[in-house]
Design a protein around this motif. Structure first.
Motif, PDB file in Angstrom:
ATOM      1  N   THR A  90       0.844  -1.194   0.000  1.00 43.82           N
ATOM      2  CA  THR A  90       0.000   0.000   0.000  1.00 43.82           C
ATOM      3  C   THR A  90       0.879   1.244   0.000  1.00 43.82           C
ATOM      4  O   THR A  90       1.905   1.309   0.674  1.00 43.82           O
ATOM      5  N   ARG A  91       0.454   2.207  -0.776  1.00 42.41           N
ATOM      6  CA  ARG A  91       1.196   3.466  -0.827  1.00 42.41           C
ATOM      7  C   ARG A  91       0.558   4.440   0.144  1.00 42.41           C
ATOM      8  O   ARG A  91      -0.670   4.516   0.270  1.00 42.41           O
ATOM      9  N   LEU A  92       1.398   5.168   0.815  1.00 43.87           N
ATOM     10  CA  LEU A  92       0.886   6.168   1.739  1.00 43.87           C
ATOM     11  C   LEU A  92       0.475   7.393   0.965  1.00 43.87           C
ATOM     12  O   LEU A  92       1.236   7.944   0.157  1.00 43.87           O
ATOM     13  N   SER A  93      -0.734   7.820   1.168  1.00 45.31           N
ATOM     14  CA  SER A  93      -1.192   9.025   0.477  1.00 45.31           C
ATOM     15  C   SER A  93      -0.878  10.244   1.331  1.00 45.31           C
ATOM     16  O   SER A  93      -0.860  10.171   2.571  1.00 45.31           O
ATOM     17  N   PRO A  94      -0.639  11.374   0.705  1.00 45.74           N
ATOM     18  CA  PRO A  94      -0.350  12.578   1.475  1.00 45.74           C
ATOM     19  C   PRO A  94      -1.594  13.007   2.261  1.00 45.74           C
ATOM     20  O   PRO A  94      -2.719  12.722   1.860  1.00 45.74           O
ATOM     21  N   PRO A  96      -4.669  15.178   3.594  1.00 43.67           N
ATOM     22  CA  PRO A  96      -5.499  16.130   2.865  1.00 43.67           C
ATOM     23  C   PRO A  96      -5.158  17.563   3.231  1.00 43.67           C
ATOM     24  O   PRO A  96      -4.871  17.876   4.393  1.00 43.67           O
ATOM     25  N   ARG A  97      -5.171  18.393   2.231  1.00 42.82           N
ATOM     26  CA  ARG A  97      -4.906  19.830   2.480  1.00 42.82           C
ATOM     27  C   ARG A  97      -6.191  20.507   2.905  1.00 42.82           C
ATOM     28  O   ARG A  97      -7.238  20.260   2.341  1.00 42.82           O
TER      29      ARG A  97
END
Length: 98
Positions: A90-94, A96-97
């Motif tokens: 799984t890729r870590l998502s940034p 949320p802004r």
């Protein structure tokens, strides 16, 4: 019962040794004929469907049968590859802004 030799340098059992550390261009003697099994399976599948197509519809059926055999072999290869490779990491998502 066969004796299991331990590696005196690393003190690990043979099945615990990392096989991924071989040089990129080197293939072991044990993996030599493996591609023959895959190629034989594809040839048998394509030939079988081509023969079935030739019996039922003549030369056009043989061509269609061969294509069906190749397609099914490709789909089977993809299915088996997905089943044995496990889940992708799984890729870590940034965050949320906001």
């Amino acid at each position: 019962m066969a004796r299991i030799r331990r590696n005196p340098r690393q003190q690990v059992w043979p099945w615990e040794e990392s096989q991924g550390r071989r040089a990129a261009g080197h293939r072991g003697k044990r993996s030599g004929p493996v591609w023959l099994l895959s190629a034989g399976t594809v040839a048998l599948s394509a030939g079988g469907y081509a023969w079935l197509g030739a019996v039922t519809a003549g030369p056009p059926g043989a061509v269609v049968g061969c294509l069906v055999g190749l397609t099914l072999s490709g789909l089977l290869h993809v299915l088996v590859h997905r089943m044995v490779s496990g889940r992708p990491p799984t890729r870590l998502s940034p965050p949320p802004r906001g």
